[in-house]
Design an enzyme around this catalytic site. Structure first.
Site: not given
Lengths: 403, 403
Positions: A153, A179, A190, A276, A398, A403
């Site tokens: 993702t 992942k 996830t 992230e 975050n 959108t």
């Protein structure tokens, strides 16, 4: 931990394929993958502890129960978690699995499912079922490359690794890819992990090895401390190495678990690196504990503390935050017996600041990879935990309006 | 909750003073305060649950035990937590308390201590003891203004409020002030709360009221989820209102606790508003639970989730994150029975997305103050929890290298 070799050693009897169903709201590329064992495989599996479980998680749990932890394929998609989508969500998961089973000539409960992505948006089954004939046709050993991409993702990189070991004269191979880390994106959540081995493994030991391996790797990392509704780890073992099935409490079991854990830790650390906004990885090693549970609680409290994680971002040798987080773990801790090291530098000794070269400590903390050792006593238990720094970029990613 | 009146109603028999000892590494202003009751007061007190406890916390706990929860003064400083400072730390705390007691003509165990600030840096007792003669000389009812400033670290504003109520024909007054929320700064930590009432209160009820009030206010807020080594809440009750001492399980006890809690919640919400980098406050209200413990676990999980807090920062009506955080609370939850509201807008109903005007939801979330209601069933228990948004500024403040 040994460095992974760049060469991937493939386990026998596994085929993979991937395709683009257009499920992603951002970006393009493959988002559906099929993973297939040419022989029925034993499966060790662990799923999210979140009380809110996505439809594919519930379906995989049911199929594993119905089919005594044997399966032959896993169908996975990214871009849509198929979670909190009402009764329709389960119908979609079942429709996809049914179509895959039919095309592969399998019983329906021999196919498992996993999803990651947006929560609460209906998943259109036709987008996946329409691709299945082509996915089945293109199954291939090298397809793992596309499959390891299709599950991503917000990950910046694929995480693939492999290991080999000798078990009673047979070479057995394990391939793994994964992942995510924690729940690291607004609507794309996830942690997923897939492991494929050609070893023959006694089913109960396979499940306990899956749990232990996960406890020592994916359960010992944190990006943001959240647990998604879709987390799943699968270990398929199809026995094509023709070894005597590995049983619990044998030398072979120990070697297999050790290798599997090492592989999972490699993937787990890569997940933290890819967290992230993360710019560095810290290993939190808690030593000298009386029990592993005590050491783990302390390592976890340190690894989850936003103050420790922001100090890492700022390369601040702030042992006060580390000590305070340790004191918050809810387990016994006598600060007068605690020593704290940043890499090899002793910064806190037996209840008070150690004299150390602060500028040198800052230089150590500026590295991409840092070891924080917390010695809490004379016990023999120790635990490793991996965390990343907490940067402004994490918040920016975050907080962006979806959108 | 009623709005606080702007006028502060002073309890009888309390004097305060503040001075600047130069303990702050950043900024200037008062950093030491003395709080004095002209009569011996009963004290309800709660301290940090962190296993690492600062010297003033340990000393206050000892003095309260030795003196049967009676005291007459509290000496507090900001800028230095006097924590993890070795045996010298306790000697310093004792020296300061001893000097204050001598000057006030009190026994040593009638003075309590609290500190907030840097961990691990020795605190020079002389900096405080040298100011004590002047602090004692300048004790004054209006001194609470300086005292409420002297306890601040990174707080942008003082938090002072008061309440009055009638108890069996006597007007009783409660003054409260506090600082911090969680552990919100690199080396300047700690939540401190001070309450002063002229009510006469039976000691056991005072302690249980202190605990319950804290559970419903300071324990129901979060800025970053850390618990400092120095957290302390004190409630002094000196009986100068001459009411019959308030006893547990009476109508008066109920009124007193309700008023004290309302006051503490006002301060707690102001602490959240003043959280580092915070731009808005969200009340998380979990309703329809079977037990308060279940509701609280869920409210806390939502209020602590970095993903919920970053969504608040981004005004993202992301019910998936709220639901997933609720599912992570470790208590039973059936998502098919969950409804989620943002202010009055229903965004999630009975296991699936509700149809709602997303643009309108974003407008609601852009307000400075938001109510997130999560109805989890038909039970009668409910809980309120307050959290702030998680902004890039928080990370920036906490990642800055300490100088």
């Amino acid at each position: 931990m040994k460095k992974s070799s760049k060469t991937i050693t493939m386990p026998r009897g596994y085929l993979f394929s991937a395709a683009e169903a257009g499920l992603r709201t951002h970006g393009t590329g493959p988002d559906v993958a099929l993973m297939y064992s040419t022989f029925p495989a034993r499966v060790g599996a662990l799923f999210t502890t979140n009380r809110v479980k996505a439809a594919p998680v519930l379906l995989s749990q049911k199929n594993l129960r119905d089919n005594k932890h044997t399966c032959q394929a896993i169908l996975v998609n990214a871009g849509n978690a198929n979670c909190s989508t009402g009764p329709q969500g389960m119908q979609t998961a079942k429709a996809c699995v049914r179509r895959a089973a039919d095309l592969l000539g399998l019983k329906r409960n021999q196919v498992l499912a996993a999803s990651t992505g947006v929560i609460g948006v209906p998943l259109d089954a036709a987008k996946i079922t329409g691709l299945l004939p082509s996915l089945v046709r293109r199954l291939h050993p090298e397809g793992y490359k596309g499959a390891s991409k299709a599950i991503l993702t917000t990950d910046r990189k694929t995480k693939v690794a492999s290991r080999s070991l000798m078990v009673d004269g047979s070479r057995i191979n394990i391939l793994g890819f994964s992942k995510g880390a924690g729940m690291i994106y607004p609507r794309m959540a996830t942690m997923l992990g897939f492991f494929f081995t050609d070893a023959a493994v006694e089913p109960r030991f396979l499940q306990s090895a899956t749990r232990r391996m996960t406890d020592l790797s994916f359960h010992r990392i944190s990006v943001d401390g959240d647990t998604s509704t879709n987390d799943s780890v699968f270990v398929m073992a199809n026995g094509q190495a023709k070894n005597t099935p590995i049983r619990a409490r044998t030398r072979e079991a120990e070697k297999f678990l050790e290798t599997l854990t090492e592989l999972a830790q490699e993937l787990a650390i890569r997940m933290v690196k890819d967290g992230e906004g993360a710019k560095k990885v810290a290993e939190i090693r808690v030593m000298g504990a009386r029990t592993e549970a005590q050491a783990e609680a302390i390592a976890r409290a340190i690894g989850l503390s936003p103050l420790v994680k922001t100090a890492l971002a700022g390369a601040d040798p702030n042992w006060g935050r580390i000590l305070s987080a340790a004191g918050n773990a809810g387990v016994p801790l006598n600060p007068d017996r605690v020593d704290i090291y940043i890499n090899r530098m002793l910064v806190f000794r037996a209840g008070a600041a150690a004299e150390f070269d602060e500028a040198a400590a800052v230089r150590q903390l500026r590295k991409k990879s840092v070891l924080i050792r917390v010695v809490i006593g004379k016990g023999s238990a120790q635990v490793r935990f991996w965390t990343c720094d907490f940067t402004e970029e994490y918040v920016r990613i975050n907080a962006e309006y979806r959108t």
